[in-house]
Enzyme design. Structure first.
Site, short mmCIF file in Angstrom:
data_model
loop_
_atom_site.label_atom_id
_atom_site.label_comp_id
_atom_site.label_asym_id
_atom_site.label_seq_id
_atom_site.Cartn_x
_atom_site.Cartn_y
_atom_site.Cartn_z
N ASP A 34 4.99 4.30 0.87
CA ASP A 34 4.05 4.22 1.85
C ASP A 34 3.50 5.38 2.44
OD1 ASP A 34 2.61 3.67 4.43
OD2 ASP A 34 3.86 1.91 5.00
N TYR A 47 8.09 0.86 9.02
CA TYR A 47 7.11 0.21 9.91
C TYR A 47 7.32 -1.24 10.13
CZ TYR A 47 2.78 -2.15 11.30
OH TYR A 47 1.58 -2.97 11.78
N LYS A 76 -5.59 2.80 9.05
CA LYS A 76 -5.23 4.04 10.01
C LYS A 76 -6.27 5.23 9.63
CE LYS A 76 -2.15 0.94 11.47
NZ LYS A 76 -0.86 1.08 10.93
N ARG A 102 -14.14 -12.42 -5.28
CA ARG A 102 -12.68 -12.58 -5.08
C ARG A 102 -11.88 -11.81 -6.37
NH1 ARG A 102 -9.17 -16.21 -6.64
NH2 ARG A 102 -10.55 -17.91 -6.07
#
Ligand SMILES: *Cc1c(COP(=O)(O)O)cnc(C)c1O
Length: 372
Positions: free
Chosen positions: A171, A100, A196, A49
């Protein structure tokens, strides 16, 4: 090794994030599936982690491309949540009214719980954004926006916000670091949905934050660890694998997007095309000045309304009727069918242009338009 080096971005994308060039060492970083490492005298035993060699390789290449220190996350939204968590509780966040949908939903939910308050702005109206930014704790920029393709003056927004002591997050999912480098333009943090273009094959959910500020970078990585917003090893590897070909995929898709945008603009069944590469697009001048290319996403509005746009999406044979974007396969979607996209015209179809042959794509789209 690559930060500040003379290599150009396409070479960095291929070369950064590899192991030592030593005999017998693998050229590619393996998928690291061990959650634990041996403890030693100096080091406590490690746990996945906190980081893995596969994430580290992906982070090295994205960090080198954006010019900062990257942290990989389980998704773009997880990276977004980590960046938003850097503002104090009760603070004001300025954000694009056409950001978005998932980012807007998250901010709206946080506002309803009193975690933040949000001032929604038109991100391409620089004066309005900066006057809303006074007294805020964070300016959230997305440019070009999804799916309306508004183009912000990122450098002016970052400089204006900084002068007021307000940090900026950009972004950069649509432009990718090959077309826009927000940290160089003055942003404090870049976030990506690496789902993406960076991974590029619609097969991995992945996010990333990048910052050139050491304490912010550490805080973002710490948030990831505390909240468990960690990517899977295979996803990080697929992201790394994808970035290797980002330059060729994006060059091709962008060239095709320009051709399709221009032909769609001349088609009688299309009432409007949004693509910053078109000379008459409202974002064209800014995109020419601030971006190294208009990207591979375009949107267009179909004559005959939502029903005709639905028929078009159902009628494509080469392109895929699917959501999401940035993959090698061209996808088309009538965006306002998704929740929280009421501001998007009902007849607007978003096209994420992929790597198929451009003439085949045009044949497909024009045939689907005829029957719509
Ligand atoms: C998809 C997307 C996101 C969210 O990323 P996920 O990887 O789906 O969580 C954020 N911003 C933009 C611009 C996107 O297109």
């Amino acid at each position: 090794m690559f930060r500040g080096s003379k290599l150009r971005a396409a070479s960095v994308a291929v070369t950064a994030g590899r192991g030592a060039r030593a005999p017998g060492e693998p050229v590619n970083v393996p998928v690291s599936l061990s959650t634990i490492t041996h403890g030693g005298a100096a080091e406590p035993p490690g746990y996945a982690r906190e980081g893995t060699p596969t994430w580290a390789a992906f982070e090295e290449v994205v960090g080198a491309l954006e010019g900062g220190t990257a942290s990989a996350f389980s998704s773009g939204i997880a990276a977004t949540a980590a960046a938003l968590a850097q503002v104090p509780v009760g603070a004001t966040v300025v954000a694009p009214s056409d950001a978005y949908a998932g980012v807007r939903t998250l901010l709206t939910e946080q506002a309803e719980r009193g975690v933040v308050s949000v001032r929604w702005v038109d991100i391409d109206d620089t004066d309005a954004v900066l006057s809303a930014t006074r007294g805020a704790a964070l300016l959230w920029v997305e440019s070009p926006t999804n799916p309306l393709l508004a183009v912000a003056d990122v450098a002016a927004l970052c400089a204006g916000a900084r002068a007021m002591g307000v940090p900026t997050v950009v972004d950069n999912t649509f432009a990718t670091p090959l077309r826009q480098r927000p940290l160089e333009a003055g942003a404090d943090v870049v976030v990506h949905s690496a789902t993406k273009f960076l991974s590029g094959h619609a097969d991995a959910l992945l996010g990333v934050t990048v910052s050139a500020d050491a304490s912010l970078s550490a805080a973002l990585a710490e948030h990831r660890q505390r909240h468990g917003a960690v990517p899977g090893a295979l996803e990080a590897w697929l992201g790394l694998r994808g970035v290797r070909t980002l330059a060729v995929r994006l060059d091709r898709a962008e060239r095709t997007a320009g051709l399709l945008a221009q032909r769609l603009g001349n088609h009688p069944a299309v009432t409007r095309v949004r693509y910053p590469g078109l000379p008459d697009d409202p974002g064209h001048r800014r995109a020419s000045a601030g971006l190294d290319g208009p990207g591979a996403i375009l949107s267009f509005e179909v004559a005959g309304g939502a029903a005709a746009a639905d028929r078009l999406c159902a009628g494509v044979r080469l392109a895929v009727h699917a959501t999401s974007l940035g993959g090698v396969e061209t996808t088309v979607e009538r965006r306002s069918r998704q929740p929280d996209e009421e501001h998007v015209p009902a007849n607007l179809v978003r096209v994420s242009v992929g790597c198929e042959d451009p003439e085949d794509l045009w044949d497909d789209l024009s045939a689907a338009l005829e029957q719509a």
